[in-house]
Design an enzyme around this catalytic site. Structure first.
Site, short mmCIF file in Angstrom:
data_model
loop_
_atom_site.label_atom_id
_atom_site.label_comp_id
_atom_site.label_asym_id
_atom_site.label_seq_id
_atom_site.Cartn_x
_atom_site.Cartn_y
_atom_site.Cartn_z
N THR A 77 36.71 -41.46 61.84
CA THR A 77 35.76 -41.07 60.80
C THR A 77 34.64 -42.10 60.81
O THR A 77 34.88 -43.28 60.53
CB THR A 77 36.43 -41.06 59.42
N LYS A 109 33.57 -33.35 57.47
CA LYS A 109 34.58 -34.25 56.92
C LYS A 109 34.08 -34.94 55.64
O LYS A 109 34.78 -34.99 54.62
CB LYS A 109 34.94 -35.29 57.98
N LYS A 132 35.80 -45.47 51.67
CA LYS A 132 35.08 -45.44 52.95
C LYS A 132 34.35 -44.11 53.13
O LYS A 132 33.17 -44.08 53.47
CB LYS A 132 36.07 -45.65 54.11
P1 NAD Z 1 43.89 -48.56 62.01
O1 NAD Z 1 43.11 -49.73 61.53
O2 NAD Z 1 45.36 -48.48 61.78
O3 NAD Z 1 43.64 -48.39 63.60
C1 NAD Z 1 42.46 -48.68 64.27
C2 NAD Z 1 42.84 -49.35 65.59
O4 NAD Z 1 41.63 -49.60 66.34
C3 NAD Z 1 43.54 -50.71 65.41
O5 NAD Z 1 44.77 -50.70 66.08
C4 NAD Z 1 42.55 -51.70 66.01
O6 NAD Z 1 43.18 -52.82 66.64
C5 NAD Z 1 41.83 -50.83 67.02
N1 NAD Z 1 40.55 -51.38 67.45
C6 NAD Z 1 39.59 -51.98 66.69
N2 NAD Z 1 38.54 -52.34 67.45
C7 NAD Z 1 38.85 -51.98 68.72
C8 NAD Z 1 38.17 -52.10 69.96
N3 NAD Z 1 36.96 -52.66 70.05
N4 NAD Z 1 38.78 -51.62 71.08
C9 NAD Z 1 40.01 -51.05 70.99
N5 NAD Z 1 40.70 -50.90 69.85
C10 NAD Z 1 40.13 -51.37 68.73
O7 NAD Z 1 43.15 -47.29 61.39
P2 NAD Z 1 43.73 -45.78 61.27
O8 NAD Z 1 44.37 -45.60 59.94
O9 NAD Z 1 44.47 -45.45 62.53
O10 NAD Z 1 42.36 -44.95 61.21
C11 NAD Z 1 41.59 -44.69 62.38
C12 NAD Z 1 40.44 -43.78 62.02
O11 NAD Z 1 40.99 -42.56 61.48
C13 NAD Z 1 39.50 -44.34 60.95
O12 NAD Z 1 38.18 -43.99 61.30
C14 NAD Z 1 39.95 -43.66 59.67
O13 NAD Z 1 38.91 -43.54 58.73
C15 NAD Z 1 40.39 -42.31 60.21
N6 NAD Z 1 41.37 -41.61 59.35
C16 NAD Z 1 42.47 -42.29 58.89
C17 NAD Z 1 43.39 -41.61 58.09
C18 NAD Z 1 44.61 -42.31 57.57
O14 NAD Z 1 45.29 -41.73 56.70
N7 NAD Z 1 44.95 -43.50 58.03
C19 NAD Z 1 43.18 -40.24 57.78
C20 NAD Z 1 42.08 -39.58 58.31
C21 NAD Z 1 41.17 -40.29 59.10
#
Ligand code: NAD
Length: 289
Positions: A86, A161, A236
């Site tokens: 997102t 979204k 966010k």
């Molecule tokens: P998270 O923080 O658990 O995972 C993100 C991952 O990206 C981490 O493991 C981090 O180490 C990695 N990362 C960061 N910078 C990086 C880079 N330069 N290269 C490689 N990896 C890198 O977050 P999440 O909960 O998995 O969410 C991910 C996305 O999904 C976000 O944009 C969030 O808004 C969206 N989202 C999350 C949810 C939820 O319920 N968690 C629901 C819908 C959408």
């Protein structure tokens, strides 16, 4: 398909695992996470060598731009760059334009359904980008989710979204403040639910995700407001919708009010790490100012 999966956090790790379990050849990369059983590469570019599809699931638009700069030159021409994070609409559009200029297909496909949906393969994808890339990615959407809606050109997945989640944030606040008012008027919460859930005030937040414990179907309210969908993530998404509204010159006063309330709740009160429906105990403890 040969798939590179960059960003293996709470969402990305189970999505990648579902693709691998379905028989796809998945190579992951993450700067921190090392999920069990996943074949990992030392860099995002290495993960993308020879890939048919690169999937990103990253925290925000700046990180997406940085990762895109590494992987776009590393992907073979004709591959599809599928971002499921997102992020702001402009980052999605800019990254897609860079990908297309390098001969790649590009899709922005943010999800709803949360961590449970990622684990269970029941996410909903809102997709922007061209029809050919959508057709290539469709079998992957079918593994990771239960529904993928093609919303139009690049950026439109993110637009769908943030518009949806702006409605969700506003509606949750309206539902919570109405419960708090009902309490003070001496109206029983079950009676309130029975009336509103079958009347014109009904909504998903009342009917399916009721913020009052012990009322309606099971929801995070019945689990001490553990998320669920964290208030931080709602904040966010409300910020992204306000950024988009500013850029597009759209008047969104209720979205702005919801963003300010969630900001106060998360940054100045006890909302961080709690479900976004914990607005109800917040209102309960307050008085008219
Ligand atoms: P998270 O923080 O658990 O995972 C993100 C991952 O990206 C981490 O493991 C981090 O180490 C990695 N990362 C960061 N910078 C990086 C880079 N330069 N290269 C490689 N990896 C890198 O977050 P999440 O909960 O998995 O969410 C991910 C996305 O999904 C976000 O944009 C969030 O808004 C969206 N989202 C999350 C949810 C939820 O319920 N968690 C629901 C819908 C959408």
């Amino acid at each position: 398909m040969k798939i590179a999966f960059i960003g293996l956090g709470n969402m990305g790790a189970p999505m990648a695992a579902n693709l691998a379990a379905a028989g796809h050849d998945v190579t992951g990369h993450d700067v921190a996470a090392r999920p069990d059983g996943m074949t990992m590469a030392d860099s995002a570019a290495l993960a993308c060598a020879g890939a048919d599809v690169a999937i990103t699931m990253l925290p925000n638009g700046d990180i997406l731009r940085a990762v895109a700069a590494q992987i776009i030159p590393a992907l073979p021409r004709g591959a599809v760059f599928l971002d499921c994070s997102t992020v702001d609409v402009q980052s999605a559009r800019d990254v897609a334009a860079d990908a297309r200029a390098a001969g790649l297909g590009a899709l922005d496909a943010p999800v709803s359904g949360g961590i449970g949906g990622a684990q269970g393969g029941t996410l909903t994808f809102m997709v922007g980008g061209d029809a050919d890339a959508f057709a290539t990615a469709k079998p992957l959407f079918d593994i990771m989710g239960q529904k993928a809606v093609h919303c139009g050109p690049s950026g439109n997945g993110q637009a769908a979204k943030i518009c949806n989640n702006m409605i969700l944030g506003v509606t949750m606040i309206a539902t919570c403040e109405a419960f708090a008012l009902a309490d003070k008027l001496g109206l029983d919460r079950q009676a309130m639910f029975d009336v509103v859930s079958t009347s014109s005030g009904s909504s998903w937040t009342m009917n399916a995700y009721c913020p009052a414990p012990g009322v309606g179907p099971k929801s995070p309210a019945d689990n001490g407001y553990a998320p669920g969908f964290a208030a931080d993530l709602m904040l966010k998404d409300l910020r992204l919708s306000q950024d988009a509204a500013r850029a597009a010159d759209a008047d969104t006063p209720m979205g702005l009010a919801a963003m300010n309330l969630y900001r106060t709740f998360v940054e100045d009160e006890d909302g961080a790490g709690r479900d976004f429906s914990a607005m109800l105990p917040r209102f309960e403890g307050r008085h008219r100012g």
